[in-house]
Design an enzyme around this catalytic site. Structure first.
Site, PDB file in Angstrom:
ATOM      1  N   GLU A  89     -19.100  15.484   1.672  1.00  0.00           N
ATOM      2  CA  GLU A  89     -19.404  14.537   0.592  1.00  0.00           C
ATOM      3  C   GLU A  89     -20.633  13.676   0.882  1.00  0.00           C
ATOM      4  O   GLU A  89     -20.531  12.635   1.521  1.00  0.00           O
ATOM      5  CB  GLU A  89     -18.197  13.616   0.336  1.00  0.00           C
ATOM      6  CG  GLU A  89     -18.469  12.607  -0.777  1.00  0.00           C
ATOM      7  CD  GLU A  89     -17.318  11.636  -1.029  1.00  0.00           C
ATOM      8  OE1 GLU A  89     -16.351  11.618  -0.249  1.00  0.00           O
ATOM      9  OE2 GLU A  89     -17.403  10.896  -2.016  1.00  0.00           O
ATOM     10  N   LYS A 121     -18.336  17.947  -2.178  1.00  0.00           N
ATOM     11  CA  LYS A 121     -17.990  16.833  -3.072  1.00  0.00           C
ATOM     12  C   LYS A 121     -19.290  16.129  -3.414  1.00  0.00           C
ATOM     13  O   LYS A 121     -19.931  15.524  -2.542  1.00  0.00           O
ATOM     14  CB  LYS A 121     -16.993  15.885  -2.396  1.00  0.00           C
ATOM     15  CG  LYS A 121     -16.620  14.689  -3.275  1.00  0.00           C
ATOM     16  CD  LYS A 121     -15.291  14.073  -2.874  1.00  0.00           C
ATOM     17  CE  LYS A 121     -15.028  12.777  -3.612  1.00  0.00           C
ATOM     18  NZ  LYS A 121     -13.647  12.301  -3.460  1.00  0.00           N
ATOM     19  N   ARG A 170       0.846  -1.207   0.000  1.00  0.00           N
ATOM     20  CA  ARG A 170       0.000   0.000   0.000  1.00  0.00           C
ATOM     21  C   ARG A 170       0.875   1.249   0.000  1.00  0.00           C
ATOM     22  O   ARG A 170       0.612   2.208  -0.710  1.00  0.00           O
ATOM     23  CB  ARG A 170      -0.949   0.000   1.216  1.00  0.00           C
ATOM     24  CG  ARG A 170      -2.032  -1.069   1.148  1.00  0.00           C
ATOM     25  CD  ARG A 170      -3.149  -0.809   2.152  1.00  0.00           C
ATOM     26  NE  ARG A 170      -2.740  -0.937   3.533  1.00  0.00           N
ATOM     27  CZ  ARG A 170      -2.757  -2.070   4.236  1.00  0.00           C
ATOM     28  NH1 ARG A 170      -3.170  -3.181   3.680  1.00  0.00           N
ATOM     29  NH2 ARG A 170      -2.370  -2.097   5.505  1.00  0.00           N
ATOM     30  N   LYS A 179     -11.953  15.162   4.687  1.00  0.00           N
ATOM     31  CA  LYS A 179     -13.097  14.629   3.943  1.00  0.00           C
ATOM     32  C   LYS A 179     -13.930  13.700   4.808  1.00  0.00           C
ATOM     33  O   LYS A 179     -13.397  12.946   5.617  1.00  0.00           O
ATOM     34  CB  LYS A 179     -12.601  13.846   2.722  1.00  0.00           C
ATOM     35  CG  LYS A 179     -13.740  13.256   1.890  1.00  0.00           C
ATOM     36  CD  LYS A 179     -13.262  12.254   0.869  1.00  0.00           C
ATOM     37  CE  LYS A 179     -13.676  10.853   1.266  1.00  0.00           C
ATOM     38  NZ  LYS A 179     -13.482   9.857   0.187  1.00  0.00           N
TER      39      LYS A 179
HETATM   40  P1  13P Z   1     -14.439   7.516  -6.527  1.00  0.00           P
HETATM   41  O1  13P Z   1     -14.129   8.615  -7.485  1.00  0.00           O
HETATM   42  O2  13P Z   1     -13.742   6.224  -6.848  1.00  0.00           O
HETATM   43  O3  13P Z   1     -15.920   7.357  -6.307  1.00  0.00           O
HETATM   44  O4  13P Z   1     -13.819   7.911  -5.125  1.00  0.00           O
HETATM   45  C1  13P Z   1     -13.919   9.220  -4.706  1.00  0.00           C
HETATM   46  C2  13P Z   1     -14.043   9.257  -3.250  1.00  0.00           C
HETATM   47  O5  13P Z   1     -13.234   9.834  -2.571  1.00  0.00           O
HETATM   48  C3  13P Z   1     -15.207   8.615  -2.626  1.00  0.00           C
HETATM   49  O6  13P Z   1     -15.296   9.000  -1.296  1.00  0.00           O
END
Ligand code: 13P
Length: 342
Positions: free
Chosen positions: A177, A219, A46, A136
């Site tokens: 988000e 987001k 990772r 986030k």
């Molecule tokens: P994806 O663009 O693969 O959906 O991932 C973005 C992300 O940070 C989801 O929380």
């Protein structure tokens, strides 16, 4: 107390032609991605993969910030440089995923609520000390029979707003988000309804909890047909419906909106962003914060082999460049051929 800094960070995150690269997969999600290329998900694998993503030469032209996972923000490049310092050196901001994942919502079959508020104030202080300037939190909204429920929207919006308020107190720009999942057979119309209801609920909670809209980034998921919908809407329709929905529900005070890719193909996600920006001007810059849609070609090229790192980095550079072009509606399918020439 951090107003000036928050304003500058938010503006930098959505600066012209720039977007975010999400590399904040939790350990179980990273395992899923590695399984697809038959690579074992060890701490070192990772770390090596994240180093590849973080050190793409020239990425800072297109990428303003990267979202890291807790494990990654504590790791270093092979030469010993901590990842946040490696990003700073390139002029790229460090972001950090701070939620603890979506768990079953009690009394609401098929629905989830994101956890992670306990101890968050202290963790945010620690992350800021490690060099993070934004954070986030992802809420997950599922479309299905009689869902999403108002209860699920309310619980998730409440948590998102509490997280955002704590971030601003700590001097970190919250990326808020609420992801409406693409999974299922639903039509684009149902996705529109669910997304509008979600966003209205989120912005109401942000208001109640005194979050400064000027100091956050949204987001968003696009308004799009379910992945198993028999008749999926085309690029123009996705762009039109997403814009209509955002204009109804997102205040103009928000400094920028970045999209997640949510399972869209790499080129599909770029085409959607480009189509939206061609329909501008809009009240906010529209950019990207893709995970899979940016990483996929690089992941498939890397396959866990250090000999493939340079080629994988070229593949990522190409997707970053394409999405940067899409931020100003300059992307064309012909540009995809450049990677062959590169
Ligand atoms: P994806 O663009 O693969 O959906 O991932 C973005 C992300 O940070 C989801 O929380």
């Amino acid at each position: 107390m951090y107003e000036r800094e928050l304003e500058a960070t938010a503006a930098a995150m959505v600066a012209k032609g720039k977007g975010l690269l999400a590399i904040d997969e939790s350990a179980p999600t990273c395992k899923k991605r590695f399984d697809s290329i038959s690579v074992e998900s060890t701490v070192e694998n990772r770390r090596a993969y994240r180093e590849l993503l973080i050190t793409v030469p020239g990425a800072a032209q297109f990428i303003s910030g990267m979202i890291l996972f807790d494990e990654t923000i504590r790791q270093s490049a092979a030469d010993g440089t901590p990842f946040p310092a490696a990003l700073k050196h390139q002029g790229i901001l460090t972001g950090i995923k701070v939620d603890a994942g979506a768990k079953k919502l009690a009394g609401a079959p098929g629905e989830k609520v994101t956890e992670g508020l306990d101890g968050l104030r202290e963790r945010l202080v620690e992350y800021r000390g490690m060099g993070a300037s934004f954070a986030k939190w992802r809420a997950v909204i599922t479309i299905g029979e009689r869902i999403p429920s108002p209860y699920c929207l309310d619980a998730n919006a409440h948590a998102l707003a509490r997280y955002a308020a704590l971030c601003q107190e700590a001097g970190l720009v919250p990326v808020v988000e609420p992801e409406v999942l693409m999974d299922g057979k639903h039509t684009i119309e149902r996705c529109f309804e669910a997304t509008e209801a979600t966003l209205r609920c989120v912005f109401n909670a942000l208001y109640l909890q005194r979050v400064a809209l000027e100091h956050m980034v949204l987001k968003a998921s696009m308004v799009i047909s379910g992945s198993e919908c028999p008749k999926r809407a085309g690029v123009e329709e996705v762009a039109k419906q997403t814009l209509l929905c955002l204009k109804r529900a997102v205040p103009a005070a928000v400094p920028g909106i970045v999209f997640l890719s949510g399972g869209q193909g790499a080129e599909e996600a770029t085409a959607h962003l480009n189509a939206m920006n061609l329909m501008g001007p809009h009240p906010w810059p529209l950019s990207f914060s893709y995970g899979r849609a940016l990483q996929e070609p690089a992941l498939k090229t890397w396959r866990g082999q250090s000999a493939n790192v340079a080629t994988a980095q070229k593949a990522l550079y190409h997707r970053e460049k394409m999405n940067s072009a899409a931020c100003s509606g300059r992307y064309t399918v012909q540009m995809e051929q450049e990677k062959v020439a590169a």
